[in-house]
Design a protein around this motif. Structure first.
Motif, PDB file in Angstrom:
ATOM      1  N   GLU A 122       0.961  -1.067  -0.106  1.00 28.27           N
ATOM      2  CA  GLU A 122      -0.068   0.047  -0.002  1.00 28.27           C
ATOM      3  C   GLU A 122       0.850   1.159  -0.099  1.00 28.27           C
ATOM      4  OE1 GLU A 122      -3.110   1.318   1.885  1.00 28.27           O
ATOM      5  OE2 GLU A 122      -3.808  -0.620   2.717  1.00 28.27           O
ATOM      6  N   PRO A 123       0.547   2.362  -0.593  1.00 25.13           N
ATOM      7  CA  PRO A 123      -0.834   2.516  -1.513  1.00 25.13           C
ATOM      8  C   PRO A 123      -0.331   1.378  -2.595  1.00 25.13           C
ATOM      9  CG  PRO A 123       0.347   4.561  -1.335  1.00 25.13           C
ATOM     10  CD  PRO A 123       1.092   3.641  -0.487  1.00 25.13           C
ATOM     11  N   GLY A 124      -1.258   1.072  -3.353  1.00 24.92           N
ATOM     12  CA  GLY A 124      -0.925   0.019  -4.639  1.00 24.92           C
ATOM     13  C   GLY A 124      -1.831  -1.217  -4.663  1.00 24.92           C
ATOM     14  N   GLY A 125      -1.167  -2.029  -5.174  1.00 26.26           N
ATOM     15  CA  GLY A 125      -1.965  -3.113  -5.299  1.00 26.26           C
ATOM     16  C   GLY A 125      -2.846  -3.596  -6.307  1.00 26.26           C
ATOM     17  N   VAL A 126      -3.532  -2.486  -6.997  1.00 25.43           N
ATOM     18  CA  VAL A 126      -4.590  -2.549  -7.915  1.00 25.43           C
ATOM     19  C   VAL A 126      -4.466  -1.120  -8.735  1.00 25.43           C
ATOM     20  CG1 VAL A 126      -6.212  -4.132  -6.874  1.00 25.43           C
ATOM     21  CG2 VAL A 126      -6.406  -1.587  -6.490  1.00 25.43           C
ATOM     22  N   ILE A 167      -3.452   6.377  -7.401  1.00 24.29           N
ATOM     23  CA  ILE A 167      -3.261   7.532  -6.272  1.00 24.29           C
ATOM     24  C   ILE A 167      -1.953   7.585  -5.600  1.00 24.29           C
ATOM     25  CG2 ILE A 167      -4.145   7.437  -3.855  1.00 24.29           C
ATOM     26  CD1 ILE A 167      -6.794   6.320  -4.991  1.00 24.29           C
ATOM     27  N   ARG A 168      -0.917   6.290  -5.734  1.00 22.75           N
ATOM     28  CA  ARG A 168       0.126   6.264  -5.097  1.00 22.75           C
ATOM     29  C   ARG A 168       1.163   7.138  -6.024  1.00 22.75           C
ATOM     30  NH1 ARG A 168       3.665   2.306  -2.981  1.00 22.75           N
ATOM     31  NH2 ARG A 168       5.889   2.720  -3.049  1.00 22.75           N
ATOM     32  N   GLN A 221     -10.052   0.528  -2.371  1.00 20.46           N
ATOM     33  CA  GLN A 221     -10.356  -0.160  -3.625  1.00 20.46           C
ATOM     34  C   GLN A 221      -9.519  -1.326  -3.563  1.00 20.46           C
ATOM     35  OE1 GLN A 221     -12.164   0.752  -6.224  1.00 20.46           O
ATOM     36  NE2 GLN A 221     -11.596  -0.960  -7.526  1.00 20.46           N
ATOM     37  N   LEU A 222      -8.412  -1.341  -2.784  1.00 21.54           N
ATOM     38  CA  LEU A 222      -7.626  -2.544  -2.610  1.00 21.54           C
ATOM     39  C   LEU A 222      -8.367  -3.561  -1.930  1.00 21.54           C
ATOM     40  CD1 LEU A 222      -4.883  -3.989  -2.964  1.00 21.54           C
ATOM     41  CD2 LEU A 222      -4.470  -3.160  -0.478  1.00 21.54           C
ATOM     42  N   VAL A 223      -9.285  -3.194  -0.773  1.00 23.01           N
ATOM     43  CA  VAL A 223      -9.965  -4.115   0.035  1.00 23.01           C
ATOM     44  C   VAL A 223     -10.883  -4.797  -0.908  1.00 23.01           C
ATOM     45  CG1 VAL A 223     -11.651  -4.313   1.752  1.00 23.01           C
ATOM     46  CG2 VAL A 223      -9.499  -3.003   2.220  1.00 23.01           C
ATOM     47  N   ASP A 250       2.300  -4.840   2.720  1.00 27.88           N
ATOM     48  CA  ASP A 250       3.193  -4.136   3.263  1.00 27.88           C
ATOM     49  C   ASP A 250       2.362  -2.617   3.389  1.00 27.88           C
ATOM     50  OD1 ASP A 250       5.218  -2.423   3.341  1.00 27.88           O
ATOM     51  OD2 ASP A 250       6.341  -3.096   1.564  1.00 27.88           O
ATOM     52  N   ARG A 251       2.061  -2.278   4.635  1.00 29.83           N
ATOM     53  CA  ARG A 251       1.356  -1.205   5.185  1.00 29.83           C
ATOM     54  C   ARG A 251      -0.126  -1.423   5.004  1.00 29.83           C
ATOM     55  NH1 ARG A 251       4.601   2.800   6.529  1.00 29.83           N
ATOM     56  NH2 ARG A 251       6.373   3.172   5.742  1.00 29.83           N
ATOM     57  N   PHE A 252      -0.961  -1.075   5.932  1.00 31.83           N
ATOM     58  CA  PHE A 252      -2.447  -0.993   6.041  1.00 31.83           C
ATOM     59  C   PHE A 252      -2.828   0.278   6.780  1.00 31.83           C
ATOM     60  CE2 PHE A 252      -6.485  -3.293   6.835  1.00 31.83           C
ATOM     61  CZ  PHE A 252      -7.102  -3.042   5.737  1.00 31.83           C
ATOM     62  N   VAL A 253      -4.024   0.011   7.372  1.00 38.28           N
ATOM     63  CA  VAL A 253      -4.617   1.033   8.349  1.00 38.28           C
ATOM     64  C   VAL A 253      -3.540   1.819   9.335  1.00 38.28           C
ATOM     65  CG1 VAL A 253      -6.425   1.820   9.757  1.00 38.28           C
ATOM     66  CG2 VAL A 253      -6.919   0.256   8.042  1.00 38.28           C
ATOM     67  N   ASP A 254      -2.866   0.821  10.023  1.00 36.77           N
ATOM     68  CA  ASP A 254      -1.987   1.471  11.029  1.00 36.77           C
ATOM     69  C   ASP A 254      -0.899   2.631  10.313  1.00 36.77           C
ATOM     70  OD1 ASP A 254      -2.836   0.009  13.294  1.00 36.77           O
ATOM     71  OD2 ASP A 254      -2.056  -1.890  12.127  1.00 36.77           O
ATOM     72  N   SER A 255      -0.735   2.516   9.063  1.00 29.74           N
ATOM     73  CA  SER A 255       0.244   3.367   8.344  1.00 29.74           C
ATOM     74  C   SER A 255      -0.356   4.687   8.596  1.00 29.74           C
ATOM     75  CB  SER A 255       0.682   3.264   6.866  1.00 29.74           C
ATOM     76  OG  SER A 255       1.745   2.101   6.864  1.00 29.74           O
ATOM     77  N   SER A 256      -1.721   4.675   8.261  1.00 29.66           N
ATOM     78  CA  SER A 256      -2.588   6.087   8.322  1.00 29.66           C
ATOM     79  C   SER A 256      -2.667   6.566   9.611  1.00 29.66           C
ATOM     80  CB  SER A 256      -4.004   5.835   7.338  1.00 29.66           C
ATOM     81  OG  SER A 256      -3.908   5.800   6.092  1.00 29.66           O
ATOM     82  N   LEU A 257      -2.855   5.532  10.751  1.00 28.87           N
ATOM     83  CA  LEU A 257      -3.023   6.080  11.959  1.00 28.87           C
ATOM     84  C   LEU A 257      -1.476   6.788  12.574  1.00 28.87           C
ATOM     85  CD1 LEU A 257      -4.908   3.201  13.585  1.00 28.87           C
ATOM     86  CD2 LEU A 257      -5.847   5.043  12.483  1.00 28.87           C
ATOM     87  N   ALA A 258      -0.512   6.179  11.918  1.00 29.51           N
ATOM     88  CA  ALA A 258       0.725   6.990  12.499  1.00 29.51           C
ATOM     89  C   ALA A 258       1.221   7.985  11.663  1.00 29.51           C
ATOM     90  CB  ALA A 258       1.843   5.562  12.195  1.00 29.51           C
TER      91      ALA A 258
END
Ligand code: TYD
Length: 219
Positions: A43-47, A53-54, A79-81, A98-106
């Motif tokens: 993340e961000p990415g994968g699709v 957006i990345r 979108q990835l979800v 590699d990264r998810f919601v916790d990245s945004s929280l941090a």
């Protein structure tokens, strides 16, 4: 409501330069060697949409306000979800992310000072409350992370870098990364069962050993 996940979602978190992608690759190899279907995403990415957006969020020539930034990461995640994670988990795959919601929280909650609660709320909406089964937090000091990042940049040369050279977040100062590190530590303290802190200053094989031990019960 999302269907109940049958696979496993394992997320990898930490500062830039902590070694997340190296670990993801090695851990995927270990898990696959035990006969599990495993997929590695970032993340961000994968699709397609999220990769676009990345490019936007990393572009140093764009003005991106903190709230906009939080929403862009959340949109990429939504979108990835929908497009990849939910079907993969439903088919029983172990997903290393590699990264998810916790990245945004941090990064946005802590680093950009938007507040963890506010950023969590938009991410609940974005993900339909999809939670990782386990999160590996690669802990490294902000200074060591930056040094590794600089090494990587030199080693790869301009071609291996983003087409914009140093990306927009990497241009931030020390305070930003210190706030992110603190936010990650607080998250790990609140959820010790899910978030397992790993000393990422160790040699890669030690980091891999600790990571494998931290997910073994899920396999
Ligand atoms: P990337 O090159 O993937 O960095 P790294 O290899 O360190 O993961 O770029 C992702 C950048 O985006 C990174 O600086 C962290 C940041 N980011 C956020 O600020 N919030 C987020 O929710 C996510 C997923 C990433």
């Amino acid at each position: 409501m999302l269907p109940v996940a049958r696979g496993r979602l394992i997320t990898i978190e930490g500062l830039d330069g902590a070694g997340k992608s190296t670990l993801a690759l090695a851990l995927a190899g270990d898990i696959a060697a035990r006969g599990h279907a495993v997929e590695t995403l970032r993340e961000p990415g994968g699709v397609g949409l999220s990769e676009r957006i990345r490019e936007l969020v990393k572009d140093p020539s764009l003005a991106v306000a903190a709230r906009t930034e939080a929403l862009l990461y959340a949109a990429a995640r939504a979108q990835l979800v929908e497009e990849r994670l939910t079907p993969l988990l439903a088919s029983g795959t172990i997903v290393l992310l590699d990264r998810f919601v916790d990245s945004s929280l941090a990064y946005q909650g802590g680093g950009r000072r938007l507040g963890v609660g506010e950023v969590r709320a938009i991410n609940l909406f974005a993900t339909g409350n999809l939670q990782p089964d386990r999160t590996l937090l690669l802990r490294i000091s902000p200074a060591a992370g930056r040094a590794r990042q600089a090494d990587r940049a030199r080693g790869e040369g301009e071609l291996g870098r983003d087409r914009f050279g140093r990306d927009r977040l990497e241009n931030e100062g020390e305070d930003f990364f210190a706030a992110i590190a603190d936010a990650y530590d607080e998250l790990a303290q609140v959820e010790p069962e899910r978030i397992r802190a790993i000393d990422a200053s160790q040699p890669p094989e030690r980091v891999l050993r600790d990571a494998f031990a931290a997910v073994a019960d899920l396999l």
